[in-house]
Design an enzyme around this catalytic site. Structure first.
Site, short mmCIF file in Angstrom:
data_model
loop_
_atom_site.label_atom_id
_atom_site.label_comp_id
_atom_site.label_asym_id
_atom_site.label_seq_id
_atom_site.Cartn_x
_atom_site.Cartn_y
_atom_site.Cartn_z
N TRP A 103 0.82 -1.21 0.00
CA TRP A 103 0.00 0.00 0.00
C TRP A 103 0.85 1.25 0.00
CZ3 TRP A 103 -4.35 -1.19 -1.88
CH2 TRP A 103 -4.87 -2.48 -1.65
N ASP A 173 -1.99 6.36 6.78
CA ASP A 173 -3.01 5.44 6.28
C ASP A 173 -3.22 4.39 7.37
OD1 ASP A 173 -4.51 3.47 5.09
OD2 ASP A 173 -3.18 3.16 3.38
N LYS A 197 -12.37 -2.59 6.73
CA LYS A 197 -11.61 -3.55 7.51
C LYS A 197 -12.05 -3.53 8.97
CE LYS A 197 -8.05 -3.07 4.07
NZ LYS A 197 -7.96 -4.43 3.50
#
Lengths: 361, 361
Positions: A103, A173, A197
């Site tokens: 990511w 993030d 999530k």
């Protein structure tokens, strides 16, 4: 009575059963208003109450005040990879990133793609992203430092927030470990997280921004990519993902009812320890991350051979332990133990693993 | 048994009760899989089945073949206002728009904001957007012509698709009348629509693109704004709004079960006629749109005075007719009669209006 599976999906992931039951009950008639939340005008006072409630819960859980804006946007973390440098990397400045996996790598690529100068302040690529770099060096004129606090695919997690020189914003993030433990959220200038999530359904992204940062935003940004426009309209510049925000509010309420982030962390440690104890007591199941950087949320591991992994995944799935295959880019196995996963699921999986080891050693 | 209100909201709008009941039933356990659709990995075969089903229903209802891509994106029509010129207005070409109201105006502004040359090929601004321009003149080197097929705020609707010279693509924002009637969808090169008016919950945008168009896309577009990337990954470049897509699939199934677009149009005409007959038989309730361009979906009207409007809105709301206030930018009243609004709601509102006229004339 519905039979609920043990769902170890890395995301979209498991939600609290009590939240799903409330959503179910309110589906045709939200609290006597005669309509579903999906059917409500986002400009109605009832819906304004729903989004305000979600915003207030975020602020309470983060212990942040009115010096922060809480936004609910669309497009996932992937859209944030674009918006962060576009808004916050000013002319002549350098976007700094710590690269801890897939990511972060994508976030870096996107900043470069839109023409920003990027500096990788640290990376754990040398060891397949199996650890969190403890040192880093910033560039000259840093616009910000961006970190990924939890790495869903590789299973590493920051245990300490990096210390930065005054005036350098830190942007994080937190998609895969948001609200999984207490954290000094006030140390961050921008926090973002896809909901799917640890917070709710896919389709809504939480963005928390220190108001001071809004003053530094670049000019001439396309409307829908400009944080200051969304902030000035309370996430209602256009129709927000109303239903997803409503579910997020319920999940945050569930966290508060569970005892808040302190209680949630204790529970998460206990769940993860079921796995870590297995890794640490034998070398049949082998955690792939250095112990001090192990994520409590995503736990990748290997078996002695790919044949055994195949057999394990097959038997586990047949026994009702769903979605424990490793990410397609790394192979092996991975279990995700998000907040909403019941203790029982981790406990039963551990028993199953110990039994499997006995039978296949 | 839930008491359901008559919901005339302009969006998010009413959904079919049968769809909400199915969603409710499947909330904790989707068809024996032991999890909610909200909790499913978008990479799972079960979820792939759900999105494939929705895509196939779009293609069947539009009668389009494999020369089109069907995408489910995030960010609403407002994000399409940006993506359309960014992807499809090439260097040296001119983005052409017909301006029929607030949404076209925003689409035009966004194309200009990102530095594209824009030509307004026609506008109905001269008469407060109360009609659809029948004539238009394209610029030299047009990249495309963009139209808004239904204007939610002003209540006008295209009855004919504009005829264009060969080679000039036509792009349409159909957010507020998609799937409300049969249409020669094959005549369009790009169609987009936010789901929250006629298709499902807020948070997902349907984008249908002729594959030939994908070859013409500009270079160096940010990843999440590039149609060709979303198309190459079947809307799964990142996590799509999984639950919203699932609901859209159910609404499209409902349309097919109702008899398809032909049957839906008949029903929509009958509902709208309840209103139009009132406008045409007295001058107490006065439709604001020229009769030939009246929308079947959004019907604005005025009463003889603002005092009477206030009284009417108050009494209507008290009688359970929700969300019939006109858009804040234009005032007056507006009813939205989307596909899912029951016939009974329009019928009862008409009765209420006739009664109100009698008592207040």
């Amino acid at each position: 009575m519905a039979k609920r599976a043990y769902n170890f999906s890395a995301g979209p992931g498991v939600l609290p059963e009590s939240v799903l039951r409330e959503v179910q009950e309110e589906m045709l008639d939200y609290r006597g208003h005669g309509l579903s939340v999906m059917e409500m005008s986002h400009r109605s006072p009832v819906y304004q109450g729903i989004i305000d409630d979600a915003i207030n819960r975020v602020k309470r859980l983060m212990k942040i005040g009115d010096d922060y804006e809480v936004l609910f946007l669309q497009g996932g973390a992937s859209t944030q990879f674009l918006m962060i440098p576009m808004n916050f990397c000013q002319e002549g400045k350098v976007a700094n990133y710590i690269n801890t996996g897939a990511w972060s790598t994508k976030a870096i690529a996107e900043a470069k793609k839109i023409g920003k100068e990027v500096h990788v302040a640290a990376t754990s690529e040398d060891k397949d992203f199996t650890y969190i770099p403890k040192e880093f060096n910033l560039s000259e004129n840093p616009a910000y430092l961006h970190i990924t606090t939890n790495n869903t695919i590789r299973g590493t997690e920051y245990k300490h927030i990096p210390e930065l020189p005054a005036g350098v914003p830190i942007i994080a993030d937190m998609s895969s470990n948001i609200f999984s433990k207490p954290l000094d959220f006030k140390r961050f200038d921008v926090i973002y997280a896809g909901a799917q999530k640890n917070m709710g359904p896919a389709g809504v992204t939480l963005v928390v921004i220190k108001k001071e940062m809004l003053k530094t935003i670049n000019k001439n940004i396309p409307t829908m990519l400009d944080y200051s426009i969304h902030a000035s309209k309370g996430s209602m510049f256009n129709t927000p993902p109303t239903f997803a925000i409503y579910v997020v509010g319920k999940v945050l309420n569930w966290i508060e009812e569970m005892g808040g982030l302190e209680a949630i962390e204790k529970r998460n440690i206990k769940k993860a320890d079921y796995m870590f104890n297995i890794f640490d007591s034998s070398d049949f199941f082998r955690g792939t991350v250095v112990p001090e950087d192990r994520s409590l949320m995503n736990i990748p591991f290997r078996l002695p051979s790919e044949e055994l992994e195949k057999k394990f995944l097959k038997e586990a799935t047949e026994s009702g332990f769903l979605n424990i295959k490793g990410h397609r880019s790394v192979g092996g196995c991975r279990v995700s133990l998000y907040n909403s996963l019941p203790m029982r699921a981790a406990e039963d999986l551990a028993k199953f693993m110990i039994e499997f080891e006995k039978n296949n050693k």
